[in-house]
Scaffold this motif. Structure first.
Motif, PDB file in Angstrom:
ATOM      1  N   LEU A  82       0.813  -1.411  -0.023  1.00  0.00           N
ATOM      2  CA  LEU A  82       0.051  -0.018  -0.043  1.00  0.00           C
ATOM      3  C   LEU A  82       0.703   1.296  -0.130  1.00  0.00           C
ATOM      4  O   LEU A  82       0.570   2.080  -0.646  1.00  0.00           O
ATOM      5  N   GLN A  83       1.665   1.391   1.029  1.00  0.00           N
ATOM      6  CA  GLN A  83       2.434   2.441   0.921  1.00  0.00           C
ATOM      7  C   GLN A  83       3.880   2.522   0.506  1.00  0.00           C
ATOM      8  O   GLN A  83       4.535   3.627   0.399  1.00  0.00           O
ATOM      9  N   GLY A  84       4.470   1.383   0.126  1.00  0.00           N
ATOM     10  CA  GLY A  84       5.967   1.435  -0.459  1.00  0.00           C
ATOM     11  C   GLY A  84       6.574   0.931   0.703  1.00  0.00           C
ATOM     12  O   GLY A  84       6.547   0.776   1.899  1.00  0.00           O
ATOM     13  N   THR A  85       7.951   0.240   0.291  1.00  0.00           N
ATOM     14  CA  THR A  85       8.975   0.073   1.120  1.00  0.00           C
ATOM     15  C   THR A  85       9.739   0.939   1.591  1.00  0.00           C
ATOM     16  O   THR A  85       9.712   2.141   1.152  1.00  0.00           O
ATOM     17  N   ARG A  86      10.374   0.761   2.873  1.00  0.00           N
ATOM     18  CA  ARG A  86      11.070   1.679   3.573  1.00  0.00           C
ATOM     19  C   ARG A  86      12.691   1.691   2.931  1.00  0.00           C
ATOM     20  O   ARG A  86      13.053   0.581   2.862  1.00  0.00           O
ATOM     21  N   LYS A  87      13.357   2.859   2.851  1.00  0.00           N
ATOM     22  CA  LYS A  87      14.745   2.762   2.470  1.00  0.00           C
ATOM     23  C   LYS A  87      15.698   2.153   3.566  1.00  0.00           C
ATOM     24  O   LYS A  87      15.225   2.546   4.638  1.00  0.00           O
ATOM     25  N   THR A  88      16.595   1.411   3.056  1.00  0.00           N
ATOM     26  CA  THR A  88      17.353   0.771   3.907  1.00  0.00           C
ATOM     27  C   THR A  88      18.988   0.815   3.490  1.00  0.00           C
ATOM     28  O   THR A  88      18.995   1.697   2.047  1.00  0.00           O
ATOM     29  N   PRO A  89      19.845   0.807   4.176  1.00  0.00           N
ATOM     30  CA  PRO A  89      21.270   1.050   3.670  1.00  0.00           C
ATOM     31  C   PRO A  89      21.556   0.053   2.470  1.00  0.00           C
ATOM     32  O   PRO A  89      22.507   0.527   1.583  1.00  0.00           O
ATOM     33  N   ASP A  90      20.810  -0.990   2.281  1.00  0.00           N
ATOM     34  CA  ASP A  90      21.300  -1.904   1.319  1.00  0.00           C
ATOM     35  C   ASP A  90      20.187  -1.697  -0.009  1.00  0.00           C
ATOM     36  O   ASP A  90      20.427  -2.225  -0.985  1.00  0.00           O
ATOM     37  N   THR A  91      18.906  -1.227   0.451  1.00  0.00           N
ATOM     38  CA  THR A  91      17.872  -1.364  -0.772  1.00  0.00           C
ATOM     39  C   THR A  91      17.380  -0.091  -0.904  1.00  0.00           C
ATOM     40  O   THR A  91      16.941   0.533   0.072  1.00  0.00           O
ATOM     41  N   PRO A  92      16.882   0.324  -2.224  1.00  0.00           N
ATOM     42  CA  PRO A  92      16.182   1.547  -2.241  1.00  0.00           C
ATOM     43  C   PRO A  92      14.710   1.592  -1.841  1.00  0.00           C
ATOM     44  O   PRO A  92      14.285   0.416  -1.825  1.00  0.00           O
ATOM     45  N   ARG A  93      14.153   2.681  -1.807  1.00  0.00           N
ATOM     46  CA  ARG A  93      12.724   2.669  -1.491  1.00  0.00           C
ATOM     47  C   ARG A  93      11.948   2.238  -2.729  1.00  0.00           C
ATOM     48  O   ARG A  93      12.087   2.742  -3.765  1.00  0.00           O
ATOM     49  N   ARG A  94      10.706   1.439  -2.679  1.00  0.00           N
ATOM     50  CA  ARG A  94      10.015   1.018  -3.756  1.00  0.00           C
ATOM     51  C   ARG A  94       8.727   1.710  -3.577  1.00  0.00           C
ATOM     52  O   ARG A  94       7.957   1.512  -2.365  1.00  0.00           O
ATOM     53  N   PRO A  95       8.116   2.302  -4.640  1.00  0.00           N
ATOM     54  CA  PRO A  95       6.820   2.974  -4.237  1.00  0.00           C
ATOM     55  C   PRO A  95       5.916   1.922  -4.069  1.00  0.00           C
ATOM     56  O   PRO A  95       5.757   0.819  -4.585  1.00  0.00           O
ATOM     57  N   GLY A  96       4.711   2.312  -3.281  1.00  0.00           N
ATOM     58  CA  GLY A  96       3.453   1.317  -3.171  1.00  0.00           C
ATOM     59  C   GLY A  96       2.377   1.644  -4.214  1.00  0.00           C
ATOM     60  O   GLY A  96       2.498   2.740  -5.119  1.00  0.00           O
ATOM     61  N   ALA A  97       1.262   1.207  -4.091  1.00  0.00           N
ATOM     62  CA  ALA A  97       0.152   1.303  -4.901  1.00  0.00           C
ATOM     63  C   ALA A  97      -0.259   2.879  -4.688  1.00  0.00           C
ATOM     64  O   ALA A  97      -0.929   3.489  -5.708  1.00  0.00           O
ATOM     65  N   TYR A  98      -0.072   3.325  -3.488  1.00  0.00           N
ATOM     66  CA  TYR A  98      -0.533   4.895  -3.268  1.00  0.00           C
ATOM     67  C   TYR A  98       0.192   5.830  -4.279  1.00  0.00           C
ATOM     68  O   TYR A  98      -0.164   6.667  -4.752  1.00  0.00           O
ATOM     69  N   GLN A  99       1.486   5.454  -4.119  1.00  0.00           N
ATOM     70  CA  GLN A  99       2.462   6.451  -4.982  1.00  0.00           C
ATOM     71  C   GLN A  99       2.157   6.300  -6.388  1.00  0.00           C
ATOM     72  O   GLN A  99       2.343   7.310  -7.196  1.00  0.00           O
ATOM     73  N   ARG A 100       1.604   5.212  -6.945  1.00  0.00           N
ATOM     74  CA  ARG A 100       1.410   5.052  -8.416  1.00  0.00           C
ATOM     75  C   ARG A 100       0.350   6.066  -8.802  1.00  0.00           C
ATOM     76  O   ARG A 100       0.125   6.170 -10.058  1.00  0.00           O
ATOM     77  N   LEU A 101      -0.668   6.103  -8.002  1.00  0.00           N
ATOM     78  CA  LEU A 101      -1.858   6.994  -8.186  1.00  0.00           C
ATOM     79  C   LEU A 101      -1.604   8.390  -9.099  1.00  0.00           C
ATOM     80  O   LEU A 101      -2.252   8.801  -9.715  1.00  0.00           O
ATOM     81  N   ILE A 102      -0.394   8.892  -8.429  1.00  0.00           N
ATOM     82  CA  ILE A 102      -0.173  10.277  -8.762  1.00  0.00           C
ATOM     83  C   ILE A 102       1.137  10.387  -9.588  1.00  0.00           C
ATOM     84  O   ILE A 102       1.775  11.319  -9.491  1.00  0.00           O
ATOM     85  N   THR A 103       1.488   9.485 -10.578  1.00  0.00           N
ATOM     86  CA  THR A 103       2.436   9.257 -11.300  1.00  0.00           C
ATOM     87  C   THR A 103       2.129   8.859 -12.705  1.00  0.00           C
ATOM     88  O   THR A 103       1.278   8.246 -13.021  1.00  0.00           O
ATOM     89  N   GLY A 104       2.940   9.206 -13.804  1.00  0.00           N
ATOM     90  CA  GLY A 104       2.681   8.919 -15.143  1.00  0.00           C
ATOM     91  C   GLY A 104       1.997   9.831 -15.793  1.00  0.00           C
ATOM     92  O   GLY A 104       1.391  10.736 -15.456  1.00  0.00           O
ATOM     93  N   GLY A 105       2.203   9.607 -17.245  1.00  0.00           N
ATOM     94  CA  GLY A 105       1.717  10.572 -18.118  1.00  0.00           C
ATOM     95  C   GLY A 105       0.086  10.890 -18.218  1.00  0.00           C
ATOM     96  O   GLY A 105      -0.454  11.844 -18.207  1.00  0.00           O
ATOM     97  N   THR A 106      -0.563   9.654 -17.938  1.00  0.00           N
ATOM     98  CA  THR A 106      -1.995   9.828 -17.856  1.00  0.00           C
ATOM     99  C   THR A 106      -2.608  10.594 -16.847  1.00  0.00           C
ATOM    100  O   THR A 106      -3.402  11.458 -16.996  1.00  0.00           O
TER     101      THR A 106
END
Length: 453
Positions: A82-106
């Motif tokens: 839902l919210q996306g993953t949290r950033k850690t020293p080893d992995t970047p943050r991955r967007p969740g479904a919520y962030q996908r709502l307000i991205t993209g050209g459409t």
């Protein structure tokens, strides 16, 4: 807050008591005491925002997002989806479904080769006049259906804006067309379900329950919210639906996290399982509470679109430091103080260690009708004597309380100025980082096109 000044237990003109000078943990997810105050202040803030936007002629929607879940699903996995993953020293943050709502050209539209957008390149965001939203995440759990995290958002639409970032402001309001609103709702439902399906097909909700829209029709709708902020527990008012998760009793056989905590307290205190509120064994409740602690760590319970507060003429922020500022401000709203007792830092620590802090504050109340400072001081002194700290007590007159109270307000004002400066520095750092990324991307595109940089 300040070991040098200690703590003041004071009586208000209404006969209630207030403790000034204490720092709080500010854990909105985990602390029932701090959560109640923070969420109450957040609910007031949300109501002010909705009223202001509707008063201007804009439109607001309460939108609820859910995911399909089962008793074997882990809360951390659902929160990541839902919210996306949290950033850690080893992995970047991955967007969740919520962030996908307000991205993209459409959604955001597409720019022409000259960097500008034309009418035929506008996105859904432009057609509905999207200004921003306030998001709150709520969690419940049950023995049959497991964890049920879901997001409530109040979305502000019907505005035309100019400027970028901190300079962004509304220049006009309008009524979005039914066609544009339907396009928006269809798009968000499609993006939400698609994003969850991509993470885990088992999380995919059906079209009816995944995303729900409720429109606030008039300014009166928004004004009416204020009457329910601190009273209603049924979650019907949109601002309450967002902010006051601590007041709710979950539905469909589920319980809220604080209901878990309450049952844990009852069972560890020796109450029979059949008499304690909630469900499940002590082991089950402890397991769910510990999982909840881990899954919510580092996440924000309530969050505004960046710069939305400034657009609506409001101040504040969403960080843990801002939550602490709300707690300090609430302490400063005790009203006129007519008597008080000053306790040293060491004295109050001894009182708290022996769990006498509640008794001390109750002793400061004017429940017996005697509001004389000396009488109040004697009542408090008797309680503190149980902690062997009665000699640390100094009884204050109304004038002395007012003087001490004024000093604390000055300290609070300084803290709030520092918080405002901190927020500004953070926004500037984010803007500089965004500019850097955009510049690097532009250079990369130029190199791919075979041009010189």
């Amino acid at each position: 807050m300040d070991p040098a000044s200690g703590v003041i237990v004071a009586q208000t003109a209404a006969g209630t008591s207030v403790v000034l000078g204490l720092m709080r943990c500010g854990r909105i997810w985990l602390c029932p005491v701090c959560a109640a105050t923070i969420r109450h202040k957040r609910a007031e803030e949300i109501t002010t925002a909705v009223v202001e936007w509707v008063r201007r002629g804009g439109t607001a929607y309460l939108v609820t997002f859910t995911a399909r879940h089962g008793h074997t699903d882990r809360l951390a996995d659902l929160m990541d989806a839902l919210q996306g993953t949290r950033k850690t020293p080893d992995t970047p943050r991955r967007p969740g479904a919520y962030q996908r709502l307000i991205t993209g050209g459409t959604w955001a539209g597409r720019r022409a080769s000259d960097g500008h957008r034309h009418t035929d390149r506008e996105g859904i965001r432009d057609r509905i006049g999207y200004v921003g939203m306030i998001r709150a995440t709520e969690v419940t759990v049950g023995q049959i259906n497991g964890w049920h995290p879901h997001i409530h958002a109040i979305v502000f639409v019907g505005g035309r804006t100019e400027g970028e970032r901190a300079d962004k402001h509304v220049v006009d309001v309008f009524e979005p067309t039914e066609t544009a609103l339907k396009e928006w709702q269809d798009q968000w439902r499609s993006v939400w379900t698609g994003a969850l399906r991509k993470v885990n097909p088992d999380f995919t909700p059906d079209r009816k329950h995944g995303v729900d829209f409720k429109r606030l029709e008039t300014e009166r709708d928004a004004n009416d919210l204020a009457e329910y902020i601190a009273k209603t527990q049924d979650g019907k008012a949109p601002a309450l639906e967002l902010a006051r998760a601590d007041l709710k009793t979950a539905a469909h056989g589920n319980v809220t996290p604080f209901e878990l905590l309450g049952r844990i307290g009852d069972l560890t205190g020796g109450m029979p399982e059949d008499d304690a509120a909630g469900q499940g064994s002590l082991e089950w409740n402890l397991g769910r509470w510990h999982e909840y602690e881990r899954a919510t760590k580092g996440r924000r319970a309530i969050e505004w679109t960046r710069y939305l507060r400034q657009i609506l003429g409001l101040e504040g922020g969403d960080s843990e430091e801002d939550d602490l500022d709300l707690l300090l401000a609430a302490d400063a709203e005790g009203g006129e103080l007519r008597a008080g007792v000053a306790v040293t830092d060491e004295g109050w620590s001894a009182v708290a260690r022996r769990a006498l802090d509640l008794a001390a504050t109750e002793a400061a109340e004017g429940t017996d009708g005697n509001t004389d400072p000396a009488a109040m001081g004697e009542r408090v002194r008797k309680v503190l004597a149980l902690a062997d700290v009665a000699d640390t007590v100094v009884v204050l007159t109304s004038a002395e309380v007012a003087e001490a109270y004024s000093a604390m307000l000055d300290s609070l004002a300084l803290r709030r100025e520092e918080a405002a400066a901190r927020r500004l520095r953070e926004l500037n750092r984010r803007d500089e980082a965004a500019d850097f990324v955009q510049e690097r991307a532009a250079r990369h595109i130029e190199r791919l096109a075979g041009t010189d940089s």
